[in-house]
Design an enzyme around this catalytic site. Sequence first.
Site, PDB file in Angstrom:
ATOM      1  N   GLU A  46      15.640   3.067  -2.030  1.00 11.53           N
ATOM      2  CA  GLU A  46      15.252   1.735  -2.545  1.00 11.53           C
ATOM      3  C   GLU A  46      15.553   1.670  -4.047  1.00 11.53           C
ATOM      4  OE1 GLU A  46      10.979   1.356  -3.040  1.00 11.53           O
ATOM      5  OE2 GLU A  46      11.033  -0.806  -2.714  1.00 11.53           O
ATOM      6  N   ASN A 106      14.221  -7.686  -3.029  1.00  3.62           N
ATOM      7  CA  ASN A 106      14.377  -6.228  -3.012  1.00  3.62           C
ATOM      8  C   ASN A 106      15.208  -5.937  -1.753  1.00  3.62           C
ATOM      9  OD1 ASN A 106      14.083  -3.457  -2.870  1.00  3.62           O
ATOM     10  ND2 ASN A 106      11.891  -3.470  -3.348  1.00  3.62           N
ATOM     11  N   LYS A 123      13.512  -6.860   1.757  1.00  5.20           N
ATOM     12  CA  LYS A 123      12.174  -6.303   1.992  1.00  5.20           C
ATOM     13  C   LYS A 123      11.142  -7.391   2.289  1.00  5.20           C
ATOM     14  CE  LYS A 123       9.005  -3.000  -0.283  1.00  5.20           C
ATOM     15  NZ  LYS A 123       8.896  -2.131  -1.475  1.00  5.20           N
ATOM     16  N   GLU A 142       5.631  -5.875  -7.528  1.00  8.73           N
ATOM     17  CA  GLU A 142       6.706  -6.372  -6.650  1.00  8.73           C
ATOM     18  C   GLU A 142       6.523  -7.845  -6.301  1.00  8.73           C
ATOM     19  OE1 GLU A 142       8.732  -4.062  -3.634  1.00  8.73           O
ATOM     20  OE2 GLU A 142       7.365  -2.419  -4.064  1.00  8.73           O
ATOM     21  N   CYS A 168      10.816   0.972   1.927  1.00  9.46           N
ATOM     22  CA  CYS A 168       9.591   1.567   1.415  1.00  9.46           C
ATOM     23  C   CYS A 168       8.324   1.126   2.149  1.00  9.46           C
ATOM     24  CB  CYS A 168       9.482   1.325  -0.094  1.00  9.46           C
ATOM     25  SG  CYS A 168       8.255   2.411  -0.841  1.00  9.46           S
ATOM     26  N   ASN A 193      10.288   4.289  -3.050  1.00 13.76           N
ATOM     27  CA  ASN A 193       9.812   4.711  -4.387  1.00 13.76           C
ATOM     28  C   ASN A 193       8.301   4.713  -4.271  1.00 13.76           C
ATOM     29  OD1 ASN A 193      11.998   4.028  -6.991  1.00 13.76           O
ATOM     30  ND2 ASN A 193      12.511   3.306  -4.940  1.00 13.76           N
TER      31      ASN A 193
HETATM   32  N1  CDV Z   1       7.996   0.684  -3.377  1.00  9.55           N
HETATM   33  C1  CDV Z   1       6.943   0.607  -2.538  1.00  9.55           C
HETATM   34  O1  CDV Z   1       6.934  -0.193  -1.609  1.00  9.55           O
HETATM   35  N2  CDV Z   1       5.916   1.466  -2.772  1.00  9.55           N
HETATM   36  C2  CDV Z   1       4.707   1.453  -1.995  1.00  9.55           C
HETATM   37  C3  CDV Z   1       3.540   1.936  -2.823  1.00  9.55           C
HETATM   38  C4  CDV Z   1       3.055   0.886  -3.743  1.00  9.55           C
HETATM   39  C5  CDV Z   1       2.370   2.370  -1.978  1.00  9.55           C
HETATM   40  C6  CDV Z   1       4.821   2.324  -0.765  1.00  9.55           C
HETATM   41  O2  CDV Z   1       4.434   1.848   0.333  1.00  9.55           O
HETATM   42  O3  CDV Z   1       5.217   3.474  -0.853  1.00  9.55           O
END
Ligand code: CDV
Length: 312
Positions: A46, A106, A123, A142, A168, A193
Amino acid sequence: MRQIVIGAAQMGGIQKAETRAQVVARLLALLDDAAQAGCDLVVFPELCLTTFFPRWYSEDPAEIERWFEPDMPGPETRPVFESAAEKGIAISLGYAELTPDGHRFNTQIMTDQSGQIVGKYRKIHLPGHGAFDPERSFQHLEKHYFEPGDLGFPVFRNLDTWMGMLICNDRRWPEAYREMGLQGVELVCLGYNTPSANSQNASESADLRQFHSDLSVQAGAYQNSTWVVSVAKGGVEDGHHMIAGSVIVDPNGQIVARTKTEADELLVHACDMDATRFGKESVFDFKRHRRIEHYGRITRQTGVIHPDGSEG
Ligand code: CDV
């Protein structure tokens, strides 16, 4: 046997001061490793072109603009597409997308082995908050920088396989995998991330956060009988530590490969897409076993409503 040699191209932190050219050089080095290893497909994380900028609040258009890509590929990212195409490697990479009409997403794209984009995902499950939150030990904005994705969960054909992508936080939502499972997905590619600390709960350990990450992708893989490649941007980024622990998970939900470092590291595994068949034709034969007449609440209702009508 439909074998794809997959490279999970984990990246270490990208510092705020790093230029696109410096980051692109890192992607190119990972692609060189992938060619050496005989990869057919390489998955980058990501937002793999920049630091994870949602950890800072900004209203300054010039400051915000520098994180976003109006074109993909653009002048600075084109060498990655060209190198991958020369090597006959399909790639999937995440970036901050600015559309021609000013929307910000994203986004993760995937190319075929000739460098043509054949899949795009924006996303959907954006975590965090939309306004500066002084209660948190660090920000996760975000919802300030991005709109929720508007493309659903597309599944597309690439390398003789039904493929989809998640980004993510999406990996924590079973609905996301099932949307693709119902389209017969055989390979889910996702990047993340994930801070190793919880900004709202200092007692949560990095090990627990890695466990939640593994648990989510293993469950998604098993319950939809699909391969999942889950790729981190980890290590220290601008003073903030993120979990690494990239994994390749088979359709039984078992981790077959895991990275050893928190730096740029290529994890390689030869994945047989036909290994998805047994689960899809037995315990997760959706057509035979699903009971959609009892699932209405899932699309009708967002939050919790107790049987007595109270919310919470
Ligand atoms: N980049 C993300 O989506 N990070 C989230 C954090 C904030 C928990 C994740 O689900 O890993």
